[in-house]
Design a protein around this motif. Structure first.
Motif, mmCIF file in Angstrom:
data_model
loop_
_atom_site.group_PDB
_atom_site.id
_atom_site.type_symbol
_atom_site.label_atom_id
_atom_site.label_comp_id
_atom_site.label_asym_id
_atom_site.label_seq_id
_atom_site.Cartn_x
_atom_site.Cartn_y
_atom_site.Cartn_z
ATOM 1 N N ALA A 35 48.539 39.884 51.763
ATOM 2 C CA ALA A 35 48.061 41.267 51.712
ATOM 3 C C ALA A 35 47.466 41.593 50.337
ATOM 4 N N THR A 36 48.081 41.096 49.277
ATOM 5 C CA THR A 36 47.558 41.327 47.939
ATOM 6 C C THR A 36 46.207 40.642 47.768
ATOM 7 N N HIS A 37 46.068 39.465 48.336
ATOM 8 C CA HIS A 37 44.783 38.764 48.293
ATOM 9 C C HIS A 37 43.711 39.561 49.039
ATOM 10 N N ARG A 38 44.031 40.063 50.210
ATOM 11 C CA ARG A 38 43.080 40.865 50.994
ATOM 12 C C ARG A 38 42.700 42.147 50.247
ATOM 13 N N LEU A 39 43.681 42.789 49.614
ATOM 14 C CA LEU A 39 43.421 43.988 48.822
ATOM 15 C C LEU A 39 42.460 43.670 47.678
ATOM 16 N N SER A 40 42.698 42.557 47.015
ATOM 17 C CA SER A 40 41.845 42.140 45.900
ATOM 18 C C SER A 40 40.409 41.926 46.363
ATOM 19 N N ILE A 41 40.240 41.263 47.475
ATOM 20 C CA ILE A 41 38.895 41.030 48.024
ATOM 21 C C ILE A 41 38.209 42.367 48.329
ATOM 22 N N SER A 42 38.921 43.277 48.951
ATOM 23 C CA SER A 42 38.348 44.580 49.305
ATOM 24 C C SER A 42 37.948 45.369 48.071
ATOM 25 N N LEU A 43 38.735 45.287 47.004
ATOM 26 C CA LEU A 43 38.467 46.089 45.819
ATOM 27 C C LEU A 43 37.313 45.556 44.976
ATOM 28 N N HIS A 44 36.882 44.336 45.210
ATOM 29 C CA HIS A 44 35.722 43.820 44.482
ATOM 30 C C HIS A 44 34.453 44.577 44.863
ATOM 31 N N ALA A 45 34.443 45.196 46.030
ATOM 32 C CA ALA A 45 33.274 45.945 46.483
ATOM 33 C C ALA A 45 33.244 47.377 45.944
ATOM 34 N N VAL A 46 34.328 47.819 45.326
ATOM 35 C CA VAL A 46 34.416 49.184 44.805
ATOM 36 C C VAL A 46 33.735 49.242 43.432
ATOM 37 N N SER A 47 32.930 50.252 43.214
ATOM 38 C CA SER A 47 32.244 50.400 41.926
ATOM 39 C C SER A 47 33.255 50.705 40.819
ATOM 40 N N ASP A 48 32.871 50.405 39.588
ATOM 41 C CA ASP A 48 33.733 50.721 38.448
ATOM 42 C C ASP A 48 34.003 52.218 38.385
ATOM 43 N N GLU A 49 32.988 53.006 38.659
ATOM 44 C CA GLU A 49 33.141 54.462 38.641
ATOM 45 C C GLU A 49 34.204 54.912 39.643
ATOM 46 N N ASP A 50 34.137 54.411 40.868
ATOM 47 C CA ASP A 50 35.110 54.788 41.887
ATOM 48 C C ASP A 50 36.498 54.216 41.577
ATOM 49 N N PHE A 51 36.540 53.060 40.961
ATOM 50 C CA PHE A 51 37.811 52.427 40.607
ATOM 51 C C PHE A 51 38.575 53.283 39.596
ATOM 52 N N LEU A 52 37.859 53.940 38.708
ATOM 53 C CA LEU A 52 38.474 54.729 37.637
ATOM 54 C C LEU A 52 38.554 56.223 37.940
ATOM 55 N N LYS A 53 37.840 56.676 38.957
ATOM 56 C CA LYS A 53 37.722 58.103 39.256
ATOM 57 C C LYS A 53 39.049 58.697 39.717
ATOM 58 N N ASP A 54 39.357 59.892 39.208
ATOM 59 C CA ASP A 54 40.513 60.652 39.694
ATOM 60 C C ASP A 54 40.161 61.152 41.087
ATOM 61 N N CYS A 55 40.793 60.578 42.084
ATOM 62 C CA CYS A 55 40.454 60.938 43.462
ATOM 63 C C CYS A 55 41.599 61.682 44.156
ATOM 64 N N GLY A 56 42.451 62.314 43.344
ATOM 65 C CA GLY A 56 43.491 63.154 43.910
ATOM 66 C C GLY A 56 44.741 62.417 44.338
ATOM 67 N N LEU A 57 44.819 61.137 44.042
ATOM 68 C CA LEU A 57 46.015 60.375 44.364
ATOM 69 C C LEU A 57 47.141 60.755 43.412
ATOM 70 N N PHE A 58 48.375 60.485 43.777
ATOM 71 C CA PHE A 58 49.509 60.800 42.922
ATOM 72 C C PHE A 58 49.355 60.169 41.546
ATOM 73 N N LEU A 59 48.868 58.945 41.510
ATOM 74 C CA LEU A 59 48.666 58.239 40.244
ATOM 75 C C LEU A 59 47.201 58.282 39.817
ATOM 76 N N LYS A 60 46.498 59.282 40.277
ATOM 77 C CA LYS A 60 45.122 59.640 39.921
ATOM 78 C C LYS A 60 44.051 58.733 40.539
ATOM 79 N N SER A 61 44.006 57.484 40.111
ATOM 80 C CA SER A 61 42.892 56.601 40.474
ATOM 81 C C SER A 61 43.406 55.328 41.141
ATOM 82 N N ILE A 62 42.461 54.521 41.580
ATOM 83 C CA ILE A 62 42.823 53.198 42.096
ATOM 84 C C ILE A 62 43.467 52.389 40.979
#
Length: 96
Positions: free
Chosen positions: A16-43
């Motif tokens: 599951a961690t490997h699959r998560l890692s693969i999926s997150l490679h497609a996320v932009s740096d901006e979205d990776f760091l953006k405060d998106c309202g999660l409890f811990l702010k960002s990804i």
């Protein structure tokens, strides 16, 4: 829980961690760091929480009998690629 169940969960966790890692490679740096309202702010914050909880706390408790004092919202890795690599490494350490 018996050892076979633990081994099964450890293998699933690594997969599951490997699959998560693969999926997150497609996320932009901006979205990776953006405060998106999660409890811990960002990804980044959420993944650091996983690293802190899984590796710094639980793995230390199980493997070393230690319980370090570290906040669950600590940011211990700011580089996304190193963070994902550390998550994969820590997931692999649960393998027997």
């Amino acid at each position: 829980m018996n050892i076979h169940t633990f081994e099964l969960w450890a293998r699933y966790h690594l997969w599951a961690t490997h699959r998560l890692s693969i999926s997150l490679h497609a996320v932009s740096d901006e979205d990776f760091l953006k405060d998106c309202g999660l409890f811990l702010k960002s990804i980044l914050g959420t993944l650091n929480h996983l690293l802190v909880a899984e590796h710094e706390l639980w793995f230390s408790r199980f493997s070393k009998g230690e319980s370090p004092a570290i906040a669950l919202n600590s940011v211990i890795e700011t580089d996304r690629h190193r963070l994902l690599e550390r998550l994969l490494q820590s997931a692999g350490q649960w393998q027997i």
